[in-house]
Design an enzyme around this catalytic site. Structure first.
Site, PDB file in Angstrom:
ATOM      1  N   ASP A 302     -30.176  75.086 -37.425  1.00  0.00           N
ATOM      2  CA  ASP A 302     -29.924  74.163 -36.321  1.00  0.00           C
ATOM      3  C   ASP A 302     -31.254  73.652 -35.810  1.00  0.00           C
ATOM      4  OD1 ASP A 302     -28.707  72.716 -34.311  1.00  0.00           O
ATOM      5  OD2 ASP A 302     -27.933  74.436 -33.211  1.00  0.00           O
ATOM      6  N   HIS A 303     -31.238  72.463 -35.257  1.00  0.00           N
ATOM      7  CA  HIS A 303     -32.404  71.954 -34.550  1.00  0.00           C
ATOM      8  C   HIS A 303     -32.537  72.674 -33.216  1.00  0.00           C
ATOM      9  CE1 HIS A 303     -31.391  67.959 -36.772  1.00  0.00           C
ATOM     10  NE2 HIS A 303     -32.067  68.775 -37.539  1.00  0.00           N
ATOM     11  N   ILE A 480     -27.465  71.708 -31.017  1.00  0.00           N
ATOM     12  CA  ILE A 480     -26.037  71.615 -31.366  1.00  0.00           C
ATOM     13  C   ILE A 480     -25.832  70.758 -32.623  1.00  0.00           C
ATOM     14  CG2 ILE A 480     -23.711  71.416 -30.402  1.00  0.00           C
ATOM     15  CD1 ILE A 480     -24.975  71.283 -27.627  1.00  0.00           C
ATOM     16  N   HIS A 481     -26.682  71.027 -33.628  1.00  0.00           N
ATOM     17  CA  HIS A 481     -26.604  70.354 -34.920  1.00  0.00           C
ATOM     18  C   HIS A 481     -26.517  71.386 -36.044  1.00  0.00           C
ATOM     19  CE1 HIS A 481     -28.951  66.773 -32.954  1.00  0.00           C
ATOM     20  NE2 HIS A 481     -27.650  66.710 -32.714  1.00  0.00           N
ATOM     21  N   ALA A 482     -25.718  72.411 -35.872  1.00  0.00           N
ATOM     22  CA  ALA A 482     -25.676  73.515 -36.830  1.00  0.00           C
ATOM     23  C   ALA A 482     -25.084  73.085 -38.169  1.00  0.00           C
ATOM     24  CB  ALA A 482     -24.875  74.681 -36.254  1.00  0.00           C
TER      25      ALA A 482
END
Length: 545
Positions: A302-303, A480-482
């Site tokens: 994730d980021h 929230i880019h998993a």
């Protein structure tokens, strides 16, 4: 449980395809696989229909951030490098999935990201291979060119509200030495400019609107909301259907092929509850292993991001609307009458990409400005500061960190354990520290000075690398880019092969962000739509034999 002992069958089967999850991938698949009318498709969505008005007006996503009717509201496990903090993980539980509750930014990732996938053995996934699917999906408001398409189901638009604060920030970025970039999805990613959004005429454009609005009228597509998948039925090494709950009752449906599109968290969860995953761990929970596939749930990426917040000298921020009933009413009337103004936009306007070190062959830091500042985000939401304020956030988009999704119970209703392992490498810390300093450099330029009364987070007292690291440990979190938990690869240990078929199980695919071998450098929604567009062609081609 065998098919003969499965719960009562669902009306309308058997199906050609069952799709589990109607998010950024599942809705695309349902639209495309049902398009010619010859394939019978069942789409299962755990959440409700997307009829809430908060979904459709763009700034309404702030209300959806903490609404359990439309949001799974996951929490991570405590993060050791972040002082044991638990990180909130909102995910869409509604028709359209997270595309119905997200910030609507349209960023595809860097072209080299996809070349890396191909060079790692994922034949057919280079940038040249995937660009036609980005173009196919897109209805670009600026018109078609070599990078963009028109006429596709996904609206991509410029925000129309002319706002002096992001205009000033763009000028400041130029003063700080960053080049202007009008299109982060075009010839180059480096630089600073306005983001495009999945908006159309002042309304959110989710995949549910783009891909399902017309498709739901097709007689060969059945969309069932409130249906939570419990496990995949596996018979003699082949997926033959899905067991799910509907109205409090267990039901089953059969299909020639099952496609799992439940997302980076829920897709590996469903595979593991179906006996596909690390056999020893599943056995310890009392789940009978069907196929030992140890990488299911691993490779979580994730980021990370952190918010710098500023008190604004002028009453031109969303805080000023949130804190005034008069302004709130005026904004509501403007939106209702004309579909314009603050409520017709996302509040996230400008940003860009930069390299934390000259040795980086492409950007590894992304930035985004939001026209609000707020108290700490939690599962209960965030409250706007009682003064004019805005945020400017650096995001590290090339992380070393690798985590996992694991089960803690054999009960499918129990949410899985999410462990990110953020900021355990020197590079991850250095890149975020660079991002913080870059954001400060931009905001210190002459064009921004008339707008900044003070830096309220972390505050100008934080200057040294040690103080920056403490700020990161106290305030950094997930962007929230998993992705990555059902890794695609050519090797036998990968969860899916380059045609997204689950290794070792026939008639089963995973199609969503979980298949990414490595996270892309940018927001993940557009790339997930692309994955589903490409997968649709592969699935139909394989069905034809």
């Amino acid at each position: 449980m065998t098919a003969s002992s499965s719960p009562p069958p669902f009306d309308g089967g058997p199906y050609d395809f069952i799709i589990v999850g109607s998010g950024s991938a599942g809705s695309v698949l349902a639209g495309r696989l049902s398009e010619d009318g010859t394939k019978k498709v069942l789409l299962l969505e755990a959440g409700p229909s997307d009829n809430s008005p908060w979904i459709h007006f763009p700034l309404g996503y702030s209300r959806l951030f903490a609404d359990p009717r439309y949001n799974w509201m996951y929490d991570s496990a405590p993060e050791a490098a972040l002082g044991g903090r638990v990180l909130y993980q909102p995910r869409g539980k509604v028709l359209g999935g997270s595309s119905s509750i997200n910030g609507m930014m349209y960023v595809r990732g860097n072209a080299r990201d996809f070349d890396d996938w191909a060079n790692g053995g994922c034949t057919g996934w280079s940038y040249a291979d995937v660009l036609p699917y980005f173009r196919k999906s897109e209805d670009q408001s600026r018109g078609a060119d070599q990078w963009h398409g028109v006429g596709g189901p996904l609206k991509v638009s410029d925000q129309s509200f002319d706002h002096e604060l992001p205009n000033a920030l763009c000028a400041a970025a130029a003063e700080a030495g960053l080049q202007s970039n009008r299109d982060f999805n075009g010839a180059a990613q480096d630089g600073f400019g306005y983001y495009q959004m999945n908006l159309f005429k002042g309304r959110r454009w989710s995949v549910a609107r783009g891909y399902l609005s017309a498709a739901r009228r097709r007689r060969n597509l059945r969309i069932v909301t409130g249906a939570t998948a419990q496990r995949i039925i596996i018979e003699q090494g082949r997926a033959t259907g899905v067991i799910f709950t509907l109205g409090g009752l267990l039901r089953s449906a059969s299909a020639r092929e099952v496609i799992v599109s439940a997302g980076t968290i829920a897709s590996p969860q469903l595979l593991m509850h179906s006996g596909i995953g690390p056999a020893a761990s599943l056995g310890e929970l009392g789940i009978s292993p069907v196929h030992d596939l140890p990488e299911v749930g691993l490779n979580l990426q994730d980021h990370t991001c952190i918010q710098l917040m500023f008190r604004c000298t002028r009453a031109i921020t969303i805080n000023d609307i949130a804190n005034s009933w008069i302004r709130k009413t005026a904004a509501g009337l403007r939106y209702a009458l004309f579909r314009t103004g603050y409520l017709a936009e996302t509040g996230i306007y400008v940003g860009g990409f930069a390299r934390s070190d000259p040795s980086q062959d492409r950007p590894d830091v992304q930035m985004a400005m939001a026209a609000w500042s707020a108290s700490e985000r939690t599962a209960k939401g965030a409250k706007a500061h009682p003064f004019s304020g805005f945020s400017f956030s650096p995001e590290h988009v090339n992380p070393d960190a690798r985590g996992s999704i694991t089960l803690t119970s054999s009960d499918p209703r129990v949410l899985p354990r999410i462990q990110f392992n953020f900021f355990q490498s020197d590079y991850d810390i250095r890149a975020m520290t660079f991002g913080i300093r870059l954001v400060r450099r931009i905001t210190e330029q002459p064009s921004m000075q008339p707008y900044i009364a003070s830096e309220i987070q972390p505050g100008k007292a934080v200057q040294s690398d040690e103080e920056m690291l403490q700020f990161i440990r106290d305030k950094a979190g997930s962007d929230i880019h998993a992705v990555g938990t059902c890794r695609m690869g050519a090797d036998a240990t990968a969860v899916v092969d380059p045609r997204l078929r689950v290794n070792g199980i026939r008639g089963l695919r995973v199609v969503d962000a979980s298949i990414m071998p490595r996270v892309i450098r940018g927001n993940t929604h557009a790339a997930t739509v692309m994955i589903a567009e490409k997968a649709s062609d592969m699935i139909l081609a394989d069905a034809r034999g």
